[in-house]
Design an enzyme around this catalytic site. Structure first.
Site, short mmCIF file in Angstrom:
data_model
loop_
_atom_site.label_atom_id
_atom_site.label_comp_id
_atom_site.label_asym_id
_atom_site.label_seq_id
_atom_site.Cartn_x
_atom_site.Cartn_y
_atom_site.Cartn_z
N CYS A 100 20.14 -14.66 -4.36
CA CYS A 100 19.73 -15.99 -3.95
C CYS A 100 20.78 -17.04 -4.31
O CYS A 100 21.27 -17.08 -5.44
CB CYS A 100 18.40 -16.36 -4.60
SG CYS A 100 17.81 -18.01 -4.19
N CYS A 106 16.85 -22.72 -9.46
CA CYS A 106 15.43 -22.55 -9.13
C CYS A 106 14.72 -21.77 -10.21
O CYS A 106 15.20 -20.73 -10.67
CB CYS A 106 15.29 -21.85 -7.78
SG CYS A 106 13.57 -21.52 -7.31
N CYS A 188 14.42 -18.89 0.73
CA CYS A 188 13.94 -18.21 -0.48
C CYS A 188 13.91 -16.72 -0.21
O CYS A 188 13.24 -16.26 0.72
CB CYS A 188 12.55 -18.71 -0.87
SG CYS A 188 11.86 -17.86 -2.31
N PHE A 325 -14.46 -7.42 -13.09
CA PHE A 325 -13.53 -8.40 -12.54
C PHE A 325 -13.12 -7.94 -11.14
O PHE A 325 -11.94 -7.85 -10.81
CB PHE A 325 -12.30 -8.58 -13.43
CG PHE A 325 -12.61 -8.94 -14.86
CD1 PHE A 325 -12.78 -10.26 -15.24
CD2 PHE A 325 -12.71 -7.95 -15.84
CE1 PHE A 325 -13.05 -10.59 -16.56
CE2 PHE A 325 -12.99 -8.27 -17.15
CZ PHE A 325 -13.17 -9.60 -17.52
N ASN A 330 -11.14 -5.42 -4.06
CA ASN A 330 -9.87 -4.72 -3.87
C ASN A 330 -9.93 -3.26 -4.31
O ASN A 330 -9.38 -2.37 -3.65
CB ASN A 330 -8.77 -5.45 -4.65
CG ASN A 330 -7.38 -4.91 -4.35
OD1 ASN A 330 -6.98 -4.81 -3.20
ND2 ASN A 330 -6.64 -4.57 -5.39
N ASP A 395 -10.05 -4.89 -14.27
CA ASP A 395 -8.88 -5.60 -13.73
C ASP A 395 -9.01 -7.09 -14.04
O ASP A 395 -9.25 -7.92 -13.16
CB ASP A 395 -8.79 -5.37 -12.22
CG ASP A 395 -7.58 -6.06 -11.59
OD1 ASP A 395 -6.63 -6.39 -12.33
OD2 ASP A 395 -7.59 -6.26 -10.36
N CYS A 428 -2.39 -7.83 -16.24
CA CYS A 428 -1.29 -8.72 -15.87
C CYS A 428 -0.73 -9.44 -17.09
O CYS A 428 0.00 -10.42 -16.95
CB CYS A 428 -1.72 -9.71 -14.80
SG CYS A 428 -3.12 -10.75 -15.25
#
Length: 472
Positions: A100, A106, A188, A325, A330, A395, A428
């Site tokens: 990039c 950025c 981007c 969750f 999903n 999750d 995460c």
């Protein structure tokens, strides 16, 4: 439908901060050896002392383990300093040229200077270090990393919008590193190519709106056949504004949504005959969603993640599975294809309703049930009341699943109530995974069978992972 805010508020005027003074290179800058990377992808080193004892910790941006660099400190504390690299005196073999043009300014990416394979290895090290240091655990098996396309993958993004006459006019994109300015990015590399190509046209379009200087952001969501943009209109838009949006939508094949208030005020504007969705082809699932619903940013990785999670969980046709969750379904809906019954629990009423509708759309309503419940306050009695489930899939968001882990530990200690024999935990945030893993292993009697990273966000320091727990 109404496109006006439910209450008026004073327009927010965005002030721009003064630019940070540039460092003047003197040649006398201190030099340091970089030992490792921290959770924010900053290089970590220690100052050298005359007696050989460990010196102050220095965090340096833009450097890699094994490199020797000179640096300039911009923040000093008694025990550490934050610094910028002045010169790389010895390069790492893992260093690569960022793709990039805007990487140096950025803040959207932090690791483009690191080879993609090395990025995955660094994230795996972060995961293992968190498990070892916070939970005193080592997985019996380190799972093969899940990774995929590293460019054009970001199907969700929040793009900041500012009118900065002193910086050249409209800007749309991500914030600059260490600044509240928006980077002057014309393309981007991590956004899908068709979205990247729209960044400059979006600038010109927003400048035509009556609210061009009072519009904080655009929310991006890319589906399998539709690209949606949510306009955060804190003030009512005019008839002329509406025509500007329609013209742009027709030319660039996008759908506009309006958000005059909180998340519950998001409504489609134009066109109205299209629908956002993503698919899980391996399980014959189509998942409609709204642009503000939580969905994974990386569709390719999500498909592999779902497949890996279900293989690890390995539900039998006779199994009852609890999906905590669950979001819009999903994991719930694919699980319903291969197990007897799946119950999804989610803290958001909106997402719970979406999951229920998606189950009906995909023909698995007879194998699923859903409940809206605050899982951050769930207790052992709550889990007992749900009955026996053979397997759990968890999750959670970054906060983790502490209450769930504590509830399972209490059931194990008391011996009163059923426990799942297998848990797949998708995380995460490695720190909260490690915390919860410590409870599951040391107090609830599970083994950490395996863990591995999921490179959901290439070129960033974000670490997603998956772990398998079993109880004999």
């Amino acid at each position: 439908m109404s496109r006006t805010a439910p209450h008026r508020r004073a327009p927010k005027r965005y002030k721009t901060p003064p630019p940070a003074p540039a460092h003047v290179v003197t040649g006398n800058e201190p030099v340091i050896e970089i030992i490792s990377l921290d959770m924010e992808a900053r290089g970590v080193g220690r100052t050298e002392t005359e007696d050989g004892t460990p010196g102050k910790v220095i965090f340096v941006e833009g450097v890699l383990p094994g490199e020797r660099v000179s640096y300039s400190t911009h923040r000093s504390k008694p025990k550490f300093e934050q610094a910028e690299v002045v010169q790389v005196l010895r390069e790492s073999v893992m260093r690569t040229k960022p793709k990039c043009t805007y990487f140096d300014i950025c803040g959207g990416c932090s690791m483009q200077h690191l080879d993609i394979r090395a990025q995955v290895a660094v994230k795996q090290r972060v995961l293992e270090d968190n498990l070892q240091h916070l939970a005193k655990l080592r997985p019996e098996t380190v799972f093969r990393p899940i990774h995929g396309p590293s460019w054009g993958y970001r199907y969700r993004a929040r793009l900041a919008v500012r009118f900065l006459p002193e910086k050249g006019g409209m800007r749309i994109g991500f914030h600059e590193k260490k600044s509240s300015y928006i980077a002057d990015m014309k393309t981007c590399e991590v956004l899908p190519p068709h979205v990247s190509a729209m960044l400059m046209p979006l600038r010109f379009m927003v400048r035509k709106l009556s609210i061009y200087d009072r519009m904080p952001q655009l929310e991006l969501a890319v589906g399998s056949s539709v690209t949606a943009l949510v306009v955060r209109n804190l003030e009512p838009i005019t008839a002329a504004d509406e025509q500007v949006l329609r013209d742009f939508a027709d030319e660039h094949k996008v759908q506009f949504w309006l958000q005059p208030g909180g998340p519950d005020t998001v409504t489609p504007f134009y066109p109205l005959d299209v629908q956002l969705d993503y698919t899980l082809p391996e399980y014959g699932i189509r998942m409609p969603f709204k642009p503000t619903d939580f969905t994974q940013v990386n569709h390719a990785i999500n498909r592999v993640l779902v497949s890996r999670a279900l293989r690890l969980l390995a539900p039998a046709r006779t199994d009852r599975v609890l999906d905590l969750f669950c979001g819009i379904g999903n994991f719930t809906l694919p699980l319903a294809r291969i197990s007897k019954e799946v119950m999804g629990i989610e803290g958001s009423e909106v997402l719970t309703s979406r999951a229920l509708a998606n189950a009906g759309l995909n023909g698995v309503a007879g194998h699923t049930s859903f409940e809206c419940r605050n899982l951050f306050e769930v207790t052992a009695d709550d889990l007992r009341a749900l009955g026996h489930f053979d397997k759990f899939l968890i999750d959670p968001p970054r906060e983790g699943a502490l209450a769930v882990a504590k509830a399972l530990a209490e059931i194990a200690r008391s011996g009163n109530g059923p426990l799942p024999k297998r848990i797949v935990y998708v995380s995460c945030a490695p720190a909260t995974l490690a915390r919860d893993a410590g409870l599951l292993v040391h107090e609830a009697g599970y083994r950490l069978v395996g863990a591995g990273v999921v490179n959901m966000f290439p070129h960033t320091s974000h670490v997603e992972s998956i772990a398998l727990f079993e109880r004999d």
